[in-house]
Design a protein around this motif. Structure first.
Motif, PDB file in Angstrom:
ATOM      1  N   GLU A   1      -5.649   7.174  -5.606  1.00 37.26           N
ATOM      2  CA  GLU A   1      -6.678   6.221  -5.166  1.00 37.26           C
ATOM      3  C   GLU A   1      -6.247   5.514  -3.878  1.00 37.26           C
ATOM      4  O   GLU A   1      -7.021   5.394  -2.924  1.00 37.26           O
ATOM      5  CB  GLU A   1      -6.915   5.198  -6.277  1.00 37.26           C
ATOM      6  CG  GLU A   1      -7.960   4.144  -5.942  1.00 37.26           C
ATOM      7  CD  GLU A   1      -8.101   3.104  -7.034  1.00 37.26           C
ATOM      8  OE1 GLU A   1      -8.575   1.992  -6.709  1.00 37.26           O
ATOM      9  OE2 GLU A   1      -7.742   3.392  -8.199  1.00 37.26           O
TER      10      GLU A   1
ATOM     11  N   ALA B   1      -7.681   5.762   0.085  1.00 36.53           N
ATOM     12  CA  ALA B   1      -8.058   4.566   0.838  1.00 36.53           C
ATOM     13  C   ALA B   1      -7.303   4.505   2.158  1.00 36.53           C
ATOM     14  O   ALA B   1      -7.863   4.128   3.195  1.00 36.53           O
ATOM     15  CB  ALA B   1      -7.791   3.318   0.007  1.00 36.53           C
ATOM     16  N   ARG B   2      -6.008   4.886   2.115  1.00 39.64           N
ATOM     17  CA  ARG B   2      -5.209   4.872   3.343  1.00 39.64           C
ATOM     18  C   ARG B   2      -5.729   5.899   4.347  1.00 39.64           C
ATOM     19  O   ARG B   2      -5.764   5.631   5.551  1.00 39.64           O
ATOM     20  CB  ARG B   2      -3.736   5.139   3.008  1.00 39.64           C
ATOM     21  CG  ARG B   2      -3.029   3.954   2.340  1.00 39.64           C
ATOM     22  CD  ARG B   2      -1.684   4.361   1.743  1.00 39.64           C
ATOM     23  NE  ARG B   2      -0.765   4.856   2.730  1.00 39.64           N
ATOM     24  CZ  ARG B   2       0.053   4.096   3.483  1.00 39.64           C
ATOM     25  NH1 ARG B   2       0.055   2.775   3.310  1.00 39.64           N
ATOM     26  NH2 ARG B   2       0.888   4.628   4.353  1.00 39.64           N
TER      27      ARG B   2
ATOM     28  N   LYS C   1      -8.790   7.007   4.548  1.00 36.01           N
ATOM     29  CA  LYS C   1     -10.067   6.492   5.058  1.00 36.01           C
ATOM     30  C   LYS C   1      -9.831   5.424   6.117  1.00 36.01           C
ATOM     31  O   LYS C   1     -10.487   5.403   7.170  1.00 36.01           O
ATOM     32  CB  LYS C   1     -10.886   5.921   3.902  1.00 36.01           C
ATOM     33  CG  LYS C   1     -12.255   5.419   4.307  1.00 36.01           C
ATOM     34  CD  LYS C   1     -13.022   4.900   3.087  1.00 36.01           C
ATOM     35  CE  LYS C   1     -14.407   4.383   3.500  1.00 36.01           C
ATOM     36  NZ  LYS C   1     -15.154   3.878   2.315  1.00 36.01           N
ATOM     37  N   ASN C   2      -8.876   4.545   5.850  1.00 35.11           N
ATOM     38  CA  ASN C   2      -8.559   3.486   6.801  1.00 35.11           C
ATOM     39  C   ASN C   2      -7.980   4.054   8.090  1.00 35.11           C
ATOM     40  O   ASN C   2      -8.289   3.576   9.185  1.00 35.11           O
ATOM     41  CB  ASN C   2      -7.584   2.495   6.163  1.00 35.11           C
ATOM     42  CG  ASN C   2      -7.378   1.266   7.042  1.00 35.11           C
ATOM     43  OD1 ASN C   2      -8.330   0.586   7.382  1.00 35.11           O
ATOM     44  ND2 ASN C   2      -6.125   0.994   7.399  1.00 35.11           N
TER      45      ASN C   2
ATOM     46  N   SER D   1       0.836  -1.208   0.000  1.00 36.84           N
ATOM     47  CA  SER D   1       0.000   0.000   0.000  1.00 36.84           C
ATOM     48  C   SER D   1       0.868   1.255   0.000  1.00 36.84           C
ATOM     49  O   SER D   1       0.613   2.218  -0.740  1.00 36.84           O
ATOM     50  CB  SER D   1      -0.917  -0.016   1.230  1.00 36.84           C
ATOM     51  OG  SER D   1      -1.611   1.198   1.350  1.00 36.84           O
TER      52      SER D   1
END
Length: 824
Positions: free
Chosen positions: A345, A349-350, A352-353, A331
């Motif tokens: 992208e 995502a990172r 959000k995580n 990642s």
């Protein structure tokens, strides 16, 4: 029993609350014993089976003065009048804190005189009529300064007696037996004279409303829905904020008893599905929760004790638990790689995580400030078998369903992981720990696959029966056809001997059990408690009502249940006593007294199995019957007259019903093992009771009933025999299985009419044994009660059978080097 708790698929609670065992929002019930059918259990054994309270008890001098308790409820009350049909658990909780309760419920589910309101209460006379003399606490006053007295008793009696139909009351049990109420020697004495004896007189006048509420139909029907003109409890009703979903109760400055420790209690409407989030946000101090929330709190406590913070917990078992080192490296590489589009992208995502990790870590840190208090709720979850029509109208099929189910396995699957006693209930009318409890389940029998198959074969449901044409178009299925065959075979004399139980008003029970003659006309049939000598009433046409000639599948509306105690919790639902029968609409058809005779259901099935086309592998059969069917035949679905045996199993589909659906899945597998197929239908929680259980649109359903300190009164409408109404429908009261008998009704009436406590308990146990034998409902397990509480909150949590003592609830004093100080 107006102080109790609740279950659900949807949960229902009895109104009024004055009869429930707990005040956290559920319901009510109690018991008796037949020499022949019911087994007695010792107090020690019952106490061992009962779960202890878990409410962090503390002496009042250890409790800080002041503070606000934020307590979750399922919804704001639609009425503050517990005697109205739409009263719910929140109505009951408010009433328990702000209105007089002449009797409270202790940890063994027994009524206890409340000295804050009564100096004494006793049956002063029994001849010529029962007279109860109440001596009131001379300090007891309403919030407007007026003394509590006879005028309040008279107003409540007149409102609830049922004589004036202008009062929209949900029920009048007990009040209709009162003949008059008078002032005693002084203003502190109240004499209540009954027209006929009433054993459950301690259930009356709890809660007690002021005459300003009960004095006129308008004030009763409308005036007490949103406010109370006067109160008399340790707390006052301060405000109802419908916009924010809060009810505020403040300490009552006029309270004459031990003052409330809390300044105020705020009842906050929080749906069950939202409580985990509310606890994680720290906006609640006390809340009933489901198993998943309890497990999350336990994880937070374990992490805290191990010195792991929320961030570590998030990586160990939260959103980050699935991220391996290789995934994390990949990642990072993608987020910082040359592919800009992919990098953006992955970076999104990172981020959000990371937010999810942070939120979970913060929540776990907050949840570590709570503890889970657990006990068994004063309510049990049951499998209801709708005996109105279809295969379950035959008592043999109902018994087969019951014998196919391993109740202990189901109880252990729900309760053992929680560390709670997992013995299945032995009574429909009382719970372990209550004085009236006795295990009468032997009247039906334990799980036995062979006997279940034999019962089905005896009823005509055999392998391959679904592809056979009916032998005769005019032949009726079930015990009615069987009775006809038996009558032709044995003659009118035998047929008369197999008649159903008759009322004591001159009628006799057909089949006599061993030793019944010794009991006389005034006693119930009795015999050895040995399973091989147990007996029950025989099947008969008495009590069989077939109304109309509806097409298969057509159903008529039955009375909607009183929904209370909020939404889903562990899936089950608790129902409240229904309005008077005259107010209820009804369903189509009901089967009444249909109990087996002989030495057990399996033996009876063995004697008659030869009448079926073919035997069933594993079934009992007398010598000389045909050999068991072949494997190919046995593999076919059970059927009869060209119809397959399939039952519609209705379950709630809501997010709080996972546990209930898991139990339903186990039941499906158990029924499948004996050849009973099920069609599982999942419906919304909102429609589960109203549109399916209450209306009779189901074959099998799971929901819960409460236990009661006053079973003869509170349980009667749940098991009363359905009666035909003038419009051709059936009045089922709250008997949603539509299975009942005259004898069961008689036993309840006798129990309610005796002033001998031991005799009343014995009569209740006899009624319970017959309820078991009728197999309209199968108690599976006592509901778990899981409560999240702030660690320093005392005298609050899982009360079990008892009700809360509101004035003792508070936060524990903090110890400092200078001594104890108040917890903020």
């Amino acid at each position: 029993m107006s102080q109790i708790g609740a279950p659900r698929g949807r949960t229902c609670s009895r109104s009024p609350r004055s009869r429930t065992l707990r005040s956290v929002a559920t319901l009510t019930s109690a018991v008796l014993a037949v020499t022949v059918l019911a087994g007695c259990s010792s107090d020690e054994a019952d106490e061992a089976r009962a779960a202890a309270q878990d409410n962090a008890p503390a002496a009042r001098d250890k409790v800080a003065d002041g503070g606000t308790l934020r307590w979750a409820v399922d919804a704001l009350p639609t009425t503050l009048n517990t005697f109205q049909a739409d009263a719910d658990g929140t109505t009951s909780r408010i009433a328990g804190a702000v209105l007089p309760s002449l009797y409270t419920i202790d940890e063994r589910g027994r009524p206890q005189r409340n000295p804050d309101y009564l100096e004494s209460a006793q049956v002063a006379e029994t001849e010529p009529k029962q007279v109860v003399l109440y001596k009131l606490n001379q300090q007891a006053v309403w919030s407007d300064g007026r003394e509590i007295g006879a005028a309040d008793f008279v107003a409540q009696w007149r409102a609830l007696s049922g004589r004036d139909t202008a009062y929209w009351t949900a029920r009048n049990s007990g009040y209709e037996r009162i003949e008059k109420i008078e002032r005693g020697k002084n203003d502190l004495e109240v004499r209540v004279t009954f027209s006929k004896p009433y054993a459950d007189w301690q259930s009356l006048f709890t809660p007690l409303y002021p005459k300003q509420v009960m004095g006129s139909p308008n004030s009763f029907n409308d005036g007490a829905r949103t406010t109370l003109k006067a109160t008399a409890g340790p707390f006052l009703l301060k405000a109802i904020d419908r916009k924010n979903g809060d009810v505020t109760l403040a300490r009552n400055p006029r309270w004459w008893g031990q003052p409330a420790k809390l300044d105020r209690m705020v009842l906050k409407a929080v749906a069950r599905a939202d409580r985990a989030g509310a606890l994680a946000a720290g906006t609640l101090d006390l809340a009933e929760i489901d198993r998943s929330t309890a497990e999350r709190i336990s994880l937070a406590l374990r992490d805290a004790r191990a010195g792991r913070g929320g961030a570590q917990a998030a990586l160990a078992h939260g959103p980050g638990s699935s991220i391996t080192p290789s995934k994390a490296l990949k990642s990072w590489a993608l987020a910082h790689g040359s592919d800009d589009e992919k990098a953006q992208e992955v970076q999104a995502a990172r981020e959000k995580n990371q937010k999810a990790l942070t939120a979970y870590a913060t929540a776990q840190d907050t949840l570590a400030k709570y503890v889970v208090r657990k006990s068994l709720e004063p309510a049990y979850t049951q499998l209801s078998l709708n005996g109105e029509s279809g295969p379950l109208a035959d008592e043999r099929v109902r018994r087969a369903v019951a014998r196919a189910i391993n109740r202990r396995e189901l109880a252990e699957s729900v309760l053992k992981p929680l560390g709670l006693p997992a013995d299945p209930p032995g009574s429909h009318l009382a719970l372990a720990g209550q004085a009236a409890y006795a295990d009468s389940s032997d009247a039906l029998g334990n799980q036995d696959t062979a006997e279940a198959r034999a019962l089905l074969a005896d009823a005509g449901w055999v392998p391959g029966g679904a592809v056979r044409k009916p032998a005769s178009a005019g032949t009726k299925a079930g015990s009615e056809a069987e009775e006809k065959a038996a009558g032709q075979k044995a003659g009118e004399k035998e047929k008369a001997g197999e008649g159903g139980a008759k009322t004591e008003g001159g009628e006799k029970e057909g089949a006599k059990t061993e030793g019944a003659e010794k009991q006389g006309a005034k006693k119930d049939a009795a015999a050895s408690t040995d399973a091989k000598k147990q007996a029950a009433d025989t099947a008969s046409d008495e009590g069989l009502y077939i109304v109309g000639d509806d097409k298969p599948g057509e159903r008529r509306a039955a009375p909607a249940p009183v929904i209370g105690a909020g939404g889903p919790e562990n899936g089950t639902g608790i129902l409240a006593p229904a309005p008077a029968a005259a107010r209820q609409s009804a369903a189509l058809l009901a089967r009444a007294e249909a109990l087996d005779t002989g030495t057990g259901a399996g033996a009876h099935a063995a004697q008659t199995i030869a009448r079926t086309d073919k035997g069933v592998a594993g079934a009992y059969a007398p010598r000389g019957t045909a050999a068991p069917v072949t494997a190919p035949e046995a593999s076919k679905a059970l059927g009869k007259d060209g119809k397959a045996l399939s039952l519609r199993f209705v379950l709630p589909s809501g997010p709080g019903s996972e546990s209930l659906r898991a139990v339903g899945d186990r039941i499906v597998r158990m029924l499948d093992a004996v050849g009973i197929r099920t069609e599982v239908t999942k419906v919304s929680d909102d429609s589960f009771f109203k549109d399916h259980v209450a209306s009779g649109d189901y074959d099998l359903a799971l929901y819960s009933w409460p236990a009661s300190a006053f079973p003869a009164t509170d349980a009667r409408p749940i098991f009363a025999k359905p009666e035909p109404a003038s419009d051709g429908s059936l009045l089922v009261e709250q008997n949603y299985s539509r299975v009942g008998t005259d004898r069961i009704d008689q036993l309840f009436d006798q129990a309610a009419g005796t002033l001998d406590e031991e005799e009343a308990r014995e009569l209740v146990r006899q009624a319970d044994a017959r309820i078991w034998a009728a197999a309209g409902s199968i108690p599976l397990y006592q509901r778990p009660q899981l409560v999240a509480a702030k660690a320093d909150l005392v005298n609050a949590g899982a009360w079990g059978l008892a009700g809360p003592r509101y004035q003792d609830i508070g936060f524990k004093k903090r110890e400092t080097s200078k001594g104890a100080e108040r917890t903020p």
